[in-house]
Design an enzyme around this catalytic site. Sequence first.
Site, mmCIF file in Angstrom:
data_model
loop_
_atom_site.group_PDB
_atom_site.id
_atom_site.type_symbol
_atom_site.label_atom_id
_atom_site.label_comp_id
_atom_site.label_asym_id
_atom_site.label_seq_id
_atom_site.Cartn_x
_atom_site.Cartn_y
_atom_site.Cartn_z
ATOM 1 N N SER A 8 0.836 -1.199 0.000
ATOM 2 C CA SER A 8 0.000 0.000 0.000
ATOM 3 C C SER A 8 0.873 1.253 0.000
ATOM 4 C CB SER A 8 -0.911 0.010 1.223
ATOM 5 O OG SER A 8 -1.540 1.267 1.307
ATOM 6 N N HIS A 16 -1.236 -1.124 -4.317
ATOM 7 C CA HIS A 16 -2.497 -0.683 -3.732
ATOM 8 C C HIS A 16 -2.423 0.828 -3.502
ATOM 9 C CE1 HIS A 16 -6.155 -1.506 -1.323
ATOM 10 N NE2 HIS A 16 -5.708 -0.578 -0.491
ATOM 11 N N ASP A 22 -4.483 4.019 -2.095
ATOM 12 C CA ASP A 22 -5.621 4.424 -1.260
ATOM 13 C C ASP A 22 -6.043 5.843 -1.574
ATOM 14 O OD1 ASP A 22 -6.046 2.144 0.543
ATOM 15 O OD2 ASP A 22 -3.997 2.549 1.184
ATOM 16 N N MET A 55 -8.575 8.809 -0.599
ATOM 17 C CA MET A 55 -9.459 9.229 0.503
ATOM 18 C C MET A 55 -9.915 10.660 0.270
ATOM 19 S SD MET A 55 -7.209 7.876 3.692
ATOM 20 C CE MET A 55 -6.512 6.223 3.750
ATOM 21 N N HIS A 106 -8.069 1.765 -4.398
ATOM 22 C CA HIS A 106 -9.070 1.576 -3.332
ATOM 23 C C HIS A 106 -9.725 2.927 -3.066
ATOM 24 C CE1 HIS A 106 -9.676 0.448 1.222
ATOM 25 N NE2 HIS A 106 -10.823 0.596 0.584
ATOM 26 N N MET A 110 -11.850 5.217 -1.170
ATOM 27 C CA MET A 110 -12.551 5.486 0.087
ATOM 28 C C MET A 110 -13.166 6.875 -0.060
ATOM 29 S SD MET A 110 -9.724 3.836 2.625
ATOM 30 C CE MET A 110 -8.490 3.930 1.366
ATOM 31 N N MET A 137 -12.205 -5.166 4.862
ATOM 32 C CA MET A 137 -11.324 -4.275 5.632
ATOM 33 C C MET A 137 -11.073 -4.882 7.004
ATOM 34 S SD MET A 137 -10.370 -1.720 3.796
ATOM 35 C CE MET A 137 -9.483 -0.933 5.130
ATOM 36 N N ASP A 151 -7.229 -5.943 3.983
ATOM 37 C CA ASP A 151 -6.497 -4.674 4.016
ATOM 38 C C ASP A 151 -6.568 -4.050 5.405
ATOM 39 O OD1 ASP A 151 -5.412 -2.177 3.481
ATOM 40 O OD2 ASP A 151 -7.065 -1.495 2.207
#
Length: 224
Positions: free
Chosen positions: A10, A35, A37, A39, A68, A70, A139, A177
């Site tokens: 990540s 990965h 992330d 956000m 991913h 979010m 998660m 994750d």
Amino acid sequence: MGKIIQIAPSLLAADLWKIGEQVKKVEDAGADMLHIDVMDGQFVPNISFGLPIVQSIRKNSGMLLDVHLMINTPENYIERFVKSGADLVTIHVEATEQVERCLLTIRALGAKSGLSVKPNTPLSDIVPFLQYVDLLLVMTVEPGYGGQAYIEAMTDKIREARTLIDKSGYEILLQVDGGIVQHNIAEVVQAGAQVLVAGTSVFGAQNIADAIYHLKEIAQQQDV
Ligand code: DX5
Ligand code: ZN
């Protein structure tokens, strides 16, 4: 079992001053995907990366990019993330009223579709969508921050997700994750996880390549 276990470092835990170098390191060490992330400060109480990071990494790396999301209302951004180079786009079931449409859009754009659940969201919430899902992300921490401790109660949920996938007959990868470290790899793999996201335990290690080899080694030992 007998599944190949994949490691997805990540980026959240990477040294962003050396981002290119660090991505190359994990790629050379045999990481299966990167990965990323995303956000938005709304769906989760933190802000991380956006489209330009995905574009830049896509331009310079051959790695499979696992994005991913979010973010709330991911339907507004899916196309731009795929066009920026995402190979896999995971949305949260809690983040939109249009889960089915999002997943279908991701596939129609030629990417793989992922669906994620936060620790307190029951798996029954994703059952209606399994036919549109290429990857299910359970998660194992509350999304928002790297470096948190694995929530032990999630092991049963991983097992439950494994059963759900196997019974469904669909080909769906099971990803976990959050808080994945050397000492719980055996537990999550035995429970049925196939794609292990690892932030701190990879990028926070003294030697990134060694950390990946080690995680893979432990994972494969469990998966017999
Ligand atoms: C948390 C993120 C994770 C995070 C994992 O919201 O979705 O991908 O980077 O980091 P570690 O492995 O440090 O828990
Ligand atoms: Zn993540």
